[in-house]
Motif scaffolding. Structure first.
Motif, mmCIF file in Angstrom:
data_model
loop_
_atom_site.group_PDB
_atom_site.id
_atom_site.type_symbol
_atom_site.label_atom_id
_atom_site.label_comp_id
_atom_site.label_asym_id
_atom_site.label_seq_id
_atom_site.Cartn_x
_atom_site.Cartn_y
_atom_site.Cartn_z
ATOM 1 N N THR A 24 63.901 74.444 83.042
ATOM 2 C CA THR A 24 64.181 75.565 83.944
ATOM 3 C C THR A 24 65.120 75.106 85.044
ATOM 4 O O THR A 24 65.318 73.904 85.265
ATOM 5 C CB THR A 24 62.879 76.098 84.563
ATOM 6 O OG1 THR A 24 62.291 75.060 85.372
ATOM 7 C CG2 THR A 24 61.890 76.498 83.485
ATOM 8 N N TRP A 155 55.919 72.039 88.058
ATOM 9 C CA TRP A 155 56.644 73.285 87.819
ATOM 10 C C TRP A 155 56.939 73.477 86.325
ATOM 11 O O TRP A 155 56.819 74.588 85.803
ATOM 12 C CB TRP A 155 57.948 73.284 88.606
ATOM 13 C CG TRP A 155 58.629 74.621 88.640
ATOM 14 C CD1 TRP A 155 59.512 75.131 87.729
ATOM 15 C CD2 TRP A 155 58.430 75.645 89.614
ATOM 16 N NE1 TRP A 155 59.902 76.383 88.076
ATOM 17 C CE2 TRP A 155 59.253 76.741 89.241
ATOM 18 C CE3 TRP A 155 57.671 75.738 90.770
ATOM 19 C CZ2 TRP A 155 59.324 77.907 89.980
ATOM 20 C CZ3 TRP A 155 57.745 76.901 91.515
ATOM 21 C CH2 TRP A 155 58.552 77.965 91.116
ATOM 22 N N LYS A 158 53.760 74.470 84.551
ATOM 23 C CA LYS A 158 53.494 75.875 84.879
ATOM 24 C C LYS A 158 54.323 76.785 83.982
ATOM 25 O O LYS A 158 53.819 77.785 83.434
ATOM 26 C CB LYS A 158 53.827 76.111 86.351
ATOM 27 C CG LYS A 158 53.891 77.579 86.767
ATOM 28 C CD LYS A 158 54.321 77.683 88.212
ATOM 29 C CE LYS A 158 54.695 79.123 88.583
ATOM 30 N NZ LYS A 158 55.895 79.587 87.842
ATOM 31 N N HIS A 159 55.593 76.453 83.829
ATOM 32 C CA HIS A 159 56.462 77.263 82.968
ATOM 33 C C HIS A 159 55.978 77.223 81.521
ATOM 34 O O HIS A 159 56.019 78.252 80.815
ATOM 35 C CB HIS A 159 57.895 76.747 83.063
ATOM 36 C CG HIS A 159 58.858 77.485 82.187
ATOM 37 N ND1 HIS A 159 59.268 78.774 82.440
ATOM 38 C CD2 HIS A 159 59.489 77.106 81.030
ATOM 39 C CE1 HIS A 159 60.117 79.169 81.499
ATOM 40 N NE2 HIS A 159 60.266 78.177 80.631
ATOM 41 N N GLU A 162 53.121 79.499 81.086
ATOM 42 C CA GLU A 162 53.589 80.888 81.108
ATOM 43 C C GLU A 162 54.130 81.289 79.736
ATOM 44 O O GLU A 162 53.888 82.408 79.256
ATOM 45 C CB GLU A 162 54.657 81.064 82.177
ATOM 46 C CG GLU A 162 54.130 80.985 83.599
ATOM 47 C CD GLU A 162 55.243 81.004 84.625
ATOM 48 O OE1 GLU A 162 56.436 80.910 84.211
ATOM 49 O OE2 GLU A 162 54.951 81.094 85.838
ATOM 50 N N GLN A 163 54.871 80.368 79.091
ATOM 51 C CA GLN A 163 55.398 80.653 77.759
ATOM 52 C C GLN A 163 54.280 80.798 76.739
ATOM 53 O O GLN A 163 54.365 81.628 75.820
ATOM 54 C CB GLN A 163 56.364 79.539 77.336
ATOM 55 C CG GLN A 163 57.634 79.477 78.154
ATOM 56 C CD GLN A 163 58.406 80.776 78.114
ATOM 57 O OE1 GLN A 163 58.665 81.326 77.041
ATOM 58 N NE2 GLN A 163 58.774 81.288 79.286
ATOM 59 N N ALA A 165 51.309 81.929 77.422
ATOM 60 C CA ALA A 165 50.693 83.236 77.659
ATOM 61 C C ALA A 165 51.569 84.360 77.126
ATOM 62 O O ALA A 165 51.072 85.339 76.560
ATOM 63 C CB ALA A 165 50.451 83.417 79.157
ATOM 64 N N ILE A 166 52.886 84.223 77.293
ATOM 65 C CA ILE A 166 53.798 85.280 76.833
ATOM 66 C C ILE A 166 53.788 85.370 75.309
ATOM 67 O O ILE A 166 53.693 86.456 74.723
ATOM 68 C CB ILE A 166 55.220 85.017 77.362
ATOM 69 C CG1 ILE A 166 55.268 85.195 78.890
ATOM 70 C CG2 ILE A 166 56.226 85.952 76.679
ATOM 71 C CD1 ILE A 166 56.576 84.773 79.512
#
Length: 231
Positions: A24, A155, A158-159, A162-163, A165-166
């Motif tokens: 990111t 960080w 965390k990303h 998130e991926q 979960a998506i």
């Protein structure tokens, strides 16, 4: 299914460049800061080794000239107004104040010893500032680079979550690349911090030793001038 997952992971490029490109923007900025700090640290380290070697060489050369028995006035004339090494600049500061303290009748202005000592102390302070310039940056990199890398790792993880979960997929092929990108930031933090800490300690010791030599010379020179004043 496990074989397909393993094959998918093996197809992913885990080189540092690939990890950087997939990261990111925040993790990329962290990596760039750490890479910049590492290169800057090595630049300071190399320059300091060169400067300290020159300082020791200049000190040895001046010590041989100073203790050779040559008159101090003659040595002062040789050095002129542009002395090279730290010891030479300290000597010039002291002898210049000595000369300025002579009155027209040949007598000395009161308090000359204190003024000579202060002049040499000021010269030593300037040399100390030059020798230690840049070491604060090494200390700062050694102290905070691991935490900056850890921030990038947190960080990045965390990303990755998130991926997960998506995509609603805990497949290793989904998780592994993001985790690897995140850990690369910590690795860069350690790469920047470890040499900075090691060489900060080394260079600080070398600088203290050189400054100690300057202090010793100033004390010896002050003693010589004190004997002249008493005579």
């Amino acid at each position: 299914m496990a074989v397909e997952t393993l094959g998918a992971v093996q197809d992913v490029d885990f080189s540092m460049l690939a990890l950087f490109l997939r990261a990111t923007i925040t993790v990329k900025l962290v990596m760039l800061v750490l890479i910049f700090a590492s290169f800057w640290s090595w630049g300071i380290i190399i320059q300091k080794f060169i400067n300290y070697r020159k300082a020791r060489r200049d000190t040895d050369k001046f010590d041989r000239a100073f203790w050779s028995g040559e008159p101090l006035d003659g040595l002062y004339q040789q050095l002129g107004d542009n002395p090279n090494g730290g010891s030479e600049r300290i000597f010039v500061a002291g002898i210049s104040e000595w000369r300025r303290s002579h009155r027209s009748d040949g007598q000395m202005i009161a308090g000359v010893q204190q003024r000579i000592d202060r002049s040499m102390d000021v010269a030593i302070g300037r040399e100390s500032e030059k020798l230690n310039n840049g070491l604060t940056f090494l200390a700062t990199v050694g102290a905070i680079a691991p935490f900056v890398g850890l921030f990038g790792t947190v960080w990045g993880i965390k990303h990755s979550f998130e991926q997960i979960a998506i995509q609603q997929n805990t497949n290793l092929a989904v998780v592994a690349p993001g985790i690897a990108e995140a850990l690369a930031a910590t690795a860069l933090g350690l790469v920047a911090a470890i040499p900075a800490v090691i060489f900060y300690n080394k260079l600080s010791t070398d600088a203290d030793r050189i400054i100690g030599d300057y202090d010793s010379f100033a004390d010896e020179f002050s003693t010589i001038l004190s004997r002249q004043l008493d005579a």
